[in-house]
Design a protein around this motif. Structure first.
Motif, short mmCIF file in Angstrom:
data_model
loop_
_atom_site.label_atom_id
_atom_site.label_comp_id
_atom_site.label_asym_id
_atom_site.label_seq_id
_atom_site.Cartn_x
_atom_site.Cartn_y
_atom_site.Cartn_z
N ILE A 1 0.85 -1.19 0.00
CA ILE A 1 0.00 0.00 0.00
C ILE A 1 0.88 1.23 0.00
O ILE A 1 1.87 1.31 0.75
CB ILE A 1 -0.93 0.03 1.23
CG1 ILE A 1 -1.90 -1.16 1.23
CG2 ILE A 1 -1.72 1.34 1.28
CD1 ILE A 1 -2.75 -1.25 2.48
N LEU A 2 0.51 2.21 -0.82
CA LEU A 2 1.12 3.53 -0.80
C LEU A 2 0.03 4.55 -0.48
O LEU A 2 -0.91 4.73 -1.26
CB LEU A 2 1.75 3.86 -2.16
CG LEU A 2 2.25 5.30 -2.33
CD1 LEU A 2 3.36 5.62 -1.34
CD2 LEU A 2 2.70 5.55 -3.77
N ILE A 3 0.14 5.17 0.67
CA ILE A 3 -0.76 6.26 1.06
C ILE A 3 -0.16 7.58 0.57
O ILE A 3 1.03 7.84 0.77
CB ILE A 3 -0.95 6.31 2.59
CG1 ILE A 3 -1.48 4.97 3.11
CG2 ILE A 3 -1.85 7.48 2.97
CD1 ILE A 3 -2.86 4.60 2.63
N ALA B 1 -1.95 10.95 8.52
CA ALA B 1 -0.58 10.52 8.24
C ALA B 1 0.09 9.91 9.47
O ALA B 1 0.86 8.95 9.36
CB ALA B 1 0.24 11.70 7.70
N THR B 2 -0.20 10.45 10.63
CA THR B 2 0.39 9.91 11.86
C THR B 2 -0.07 8.49 12.11
O THR B 2 0.71 7.61 12.51
CB THR B 2 0.01 10.81 13.05
OG1 THR B 2 0.52 12.12 12.83
CG2 THR B 2 0.59 10.26 14.35
N ILE B 3 -1.35 8.22 11.86
CA ILE B 3 -1.88 6.87 12.01
C ILE B 3 -1.14 5.91 11.07
O ILE B 3 -0.75 4.80 11.46
CB ILE B 3 -3.39 6.85 11.73
CG1 ILE B 3 -4.15 7.69 12.77
CG2 ILE B 3 -3.92 5.41 11.71
CD1 ILE B 3 -5.61 7.92 12.44
N VAL B 4 -0.95 6.36 9.83
CA VAL B 4 -0.26 5.51 8.84
C VAL B 4 1.17 5.23 9.29
O VAL B 4 1.64 4.08 9.24
CB VAL B 4 -0.27 6.19 7.46
CG1 VAL B 4 0.57 5.38 6.45
CG2 VAL B 4 -1.70 6.35 6.94
N LYS B 5 1.88 6.25 9.72
CA LYS B 5 3.27 6.07 10.11
C LYS B 5 3.40 5.15 11.33
O LYS B 5 4.36 4.37 11.43
CB LYS B 5 3.92 7.43 10.37
CG LYS B 5 4.18 8.19 9.06
CD LYS B 5 4.92 9.49 9.25
CE LYS B 5 4.02 10.57 9.77
NZ LYS B 5 4.68 11.91 9.76
N LEU C 1 3.96 -1.07 3.83
CA LEU C 1 3.13 0.13 3.93
C LEU C 1 4.01 1.36 3.74
O LEU C 1 4.97 1.56 4.49
CB LEU C 1 2.43 0.18 5.29
CG LEU C 1 1.58 1.41 5.58
CD1 LEU C 1 0.47 1.59 4.54
CD2 LEU C 1 0.98 1.33 6.99
N HIS C 2 3.69 2.16 2.74
CA HIS C 2 4.50 3.31 2.36
C HIS C 2 3.64 4.57 2.41
O HIS C 2 2.41 4.51 2.29
CB HIS C 2 5.07 3.12 0.96
CG HIS C 2 5.62 1.74 0.72
ND1 HIS C 2 6.89 1.37 1.12
CD2 HIS C 2 5.07 0.64 0.14
CE1 HIS C 2 7.09 0.10 0.79
NE2 HIS C 2 6.00 -0.36 0.19
N ILE C 3 4.29 5.71 2.55
CA ILE C 3 3.53 6.96 2.59
C ILE C 3 4.33 8.07 1.91
O ILE C 3 5.55 8.16 2.06
CB ILE C 3 3.16 7.36 4.04
CG1 ILE C 3 2.27 8.62 4.04
CG2 ILE C 3 4.39 7.55 4.91
CD1 ILE C 3 1.64 8.92 5.40
#
Length: 241
Positions: free
Chosen positions: A33-35, A45-49, A59-61
């Motif tokens: 996944i790339l957010i 973004a904090t949740i993703v990180k 998991l990438h952002i």
């Protein structure tokens, strides 16, 4: 084994983001996944990180400075995906309007059935939309009719945002020449791929309106798509890489 990445643009999706990530990673096919987050003030973004520690290397952002448009988010994701040698690149919303399990259908339409671009279609077998106001259903359905009349592209759901691209399609398109930034981007990408001779295949899905968070649709986005479609048949010569 193919490298697959699902690109999910986000702006204020804290209610959905953890659940959608966990659901995609629970599927029997391997997806990364790339957010692409446009500086969501709600802390998406904090949740993703924080979740990256749970899904290392999967998991990438990309964090951007602000709301720069759906099209530019996906273009950034496409460039990142090509640079990192992914075979199949998917677009999907964060809000569960697209069923993550249908990613597998889109993948196999490309991998096993000869499609270069597979489209999760709300309108291939009628109108398969749940919980939308009737006015929005009519607008969306006839927007695709309008696209078919103007462009002659044989796609019943031209505005669909749930798709799978083979990497060869994205390599063939001059991504820097794509002009529309809102939902018209979805039409422009499909039309460009079709005019370049790629095989587009619609896969029937059921689209369910979001239960959490707010829609990003606006009259400006609709207007860009309406007028932009009129210009598409005259711009295709610019697109080939």
């Amino acid at each position: 084994m193919d490298k697959n990445v699902v690109i999910i643009p986000t702006y204020n999706e804290k209610e959905n983001i953890e659940a959608i990530i966990n659901t995609v990673f629970s599927l029997p096919e391997p997806f990364e996944i790339l957010i692409i987050d446009d500086n969501s003030p709600d802390g998406t973004a904090t949740i993703v990180k924080n979740l990256q520690m749970q899904y290392p290397g999967k998991l990438h952002i990309i964090e951007r400075e602000g709301k720069l448009g759906l099209g530019t988010a996906y273009l950034s994701g496409f460039q990142w995906a090509l640079k990192n040698s992914y075979d199949y690149i998917f677009e999907m919303d964060a809000d569960f309007s697209h069923n993550p399990a249908d990613l597998i259908k889109l993948y196999h339409a490309c991998k096993d059935k000869g499609a270069d671009l597979s489209i999760g279609s709300r309108y291939k077998t009628g109108v398969n939309v749940v919980n939308w106001p009737i006015g929005r259903v009519i607008m969306s359905y006839y927007a695709s009719v309008y696209v078919r009349v103007i462009t002659r592209m044989p796609v019943k759901d031209a505005t669909a945002g749930f798709v799978c691209y083979s990497s060869k399609v994205l390599k063939a398109i001059r991504l820097d020449r794509i002009q529309m930034k809102g939902y018209g981007f979805q039409i422009e990408m499909k039309y460009t791929a079709w005019r370049l001779g790629f095989n587009l295949e619609e896969v029937p899905i059921i689209f369910t309106d979001r239960k959490a968070g707010n829609s990003k649709m606006s009259s400006g986005i609709f207007g860009e798509a309406f007028w932009g479609v009129l210009k598409l048949p005259f711009r295709i010569y610019k697109y080939h890489a």
